[in-house]
Design an enzyme around this catalytic site. Sequence first.
Site, PDB file in Angstrom:
ATOM      1  N   HIS A 109       0.875  -1.181   0.000  1.00  0.00           N
ATOM      2  CA  HIS A 109       0.000   0.000   0.000  1.00  0.00           C
ATOM      3  C   HIS A 109       0.907   1.224   0.000  1.00  0.00           C
ATOM      4  O   HIS A 109       1.642   1.463   0.960  1.00  0.00           O
ATOM      5  CB  HIS A 109      -0.909  -0.004   1.228  1.00  0.00           C
ATOM      6  CG  HIS A 109      -2.040   0.977   1.157  1.00  0.00           C
ATOM      7  ND1 HIS A 109      -1.841   2.338   1.237  1.00  0.00           N
ATOM      8  CD2 HIS A 109      -3.383   0.790   1.007  1.00  0.00           C
ATOM      9  CE1 HIS A 109      -3.022   2.948   1.146  1.00  0.00           C
ATOM     10  NE2 HIS A 109      -3.977   2.031   1.007  1.00  0.00           N
TER      11      HIS A 109
ATOM     12  N   HIS B 239     -11.672  27.310 -47.786  1.00  0.00           N
ATOM     13  CA  HIS B 239     -12.019  26.048 -48.451  1.00  0.00           C
ATOM     14  C   HIS B 239     -10.884  25.577 -49.358  1.00  0.00           C
ATOM     15  O   HIS B 239     -11.113  24.875 -50.341  1.00  0.00           O
ATOM     16  CB  HIS B 239     -13.311  26.189 -49.264  1.00  0.00           C
ATOM     17  CG  HIS B 239     -14.457  26.725 -48.483  1.00  0.00           C
ATOM     18  ND1 HIS B 239     -15.240  25.939 -47.678  1.00  0.00           N
ATOM     19  CD2 HIS B 239     -14.943  27.986 -48.365  1.00  0.00           C
ATOM     20  CE1 HIS B 239     -16.174  26.687 -47.099  1.00  0.00           C
ATOM     21  NE2 HIS B 239     -16.014  27.923 -47.488  1.00  0.00           N
TER      22      HIS B 239
ATOM     23  N   SER C 221      15.378  12.791 -46.086  1.00  0.00           N
ATOM     24  CA  SER C 221      14.784  11.548 -46.580  1.00  0.00           C
ATOM     25  C   SER C 221      15.898  10.546 -46.800  1.00  0.00           C
ATOM     26  O   SER C 221      17.007  10.912 -47.208  1.00  0.00           O
ATOM     27  CB  SER C 221      14.039  11.801 -47.902  1.00  0.00           C
ATOM     28  OG  SER C 221      13.743  10.593 -48.554  1.00  0.00           O
TER      29      SER C 221
END
Length: 456
Positions: free
Chosen positions: A94, A169, A295
Amino acid sequence: MNPLYAVSPLDGRYAGRTRPLAEHASEAALMRARVEVEVEYLLALADLDAVPLSFTDDEVAALRDRYDAFDESDAELIKQIETEGYGEYSATNHDVKAVEYFVREGAPERSHSWIHFGLTSEDVNNLAYRLLVQPAVEDVLVPELRAVRDELVAMAHEHADVPMLARTHGQPATPTTFGKEMAVYASRLGRALGRVHDAVEGLEGKLAGASGTYAAHRAAYPDVDWRAFSREFVHELGLRHASHVTQVNPSDDLAELFDALGGVNDVFLDLDRDAWRYVSDKYLGQDAATGETGSSTMPHKVNPIDFENSEGNLSKANSDLDFLGDYLTKSRLQRDLSDSTVKRNIGSAFAHCLIGYLKLGDGLKTVAPNPEVMRGELDDTPEVIGEAVQTILRREGHSDAYERVKALTRGRRVTIEDFHELFRDLDVSESVQEELLALTPASYTGYGAELARDVE
């Protein structure tokens, strides 16, 4: 442990980034905070006239030294008491009871029966966690947020006049300035920081016994006003007092804090994605670090890895924060132990926040606007002045202004000369014609520059 063998990247790959949270989010930090609560509670009991307990100044100093000088060996001793036993103590299995016994080891024997007097473990735990959450947010996370905001303000001011094509948009829309766009994020972050501040100030602590009624305290000393005692004790710890509770602190206050941090992260996620797009469109140029590989197969690449890393960590942080806020505000009646294991992940959520903030800050420091690219795209998109044209014509009483500009521009590739030809065919005064001929995409930015300079 070698970080290469850590189960979590927070303690492995990102250990250097997350280390500032260790003193607020580690198990050792939780142990220390529990010791602080137990010691200060014991000293508060000694201040009650009804309790036959007192300490000398040297004893008070020694008790407080149990948490002020808490170190690795102390944490290891508490863990030993919990898992193996120590001296007269068998293994407690505990964690809070182990802390109680640890405090006994440094306290006068006459005080041992008063340590943890009338408390349930949650009285200690809820206070300890808030004593850790408070500085974790204020001293670790908020300074990084302010650093990012300062960077955004600096960019807003420096590039207030740099015109840039806006997109709604995903399509070309009324131009703005790069500085104004950074000012929007700085302003949003300022409001989000205010919510975080209010949530930290609103953290509440509970000390009310096994089911929130102070029953054990009142049974032992019915003449003591234990509600007033609890309220004063919690306030002395720097927290607000939660008066109506079960065995657990309901954690609505933590949920508000997690939600506020999630709001900060949402602002940053929006910025991460916009910055990524700006890099893709070459509106932002990146510093190419010498020796760095973009990369494994394409040598030319300089990837926006800081923004991507920030986005991933903040998305993970928000997932964790949402879970924590949802889970900790629910309990099976008075309580169950599932909240205990869940709370141990607060530090992980904060760590993902911290990495996200640091990575975003790194990303902002390695990019700079490319005014030539922005100007070139504006020049190639003259149709965006159509809004200004039709609005000026409306002012002059042309009820078909919108339709005329729409017929010229919608779904078509137009040039500035096409607009000039339209202007020459209009029945307007010479001064209005000159006003229209002076319109350019780069100059059609409204109060963009002023808005950028206004942010502080």
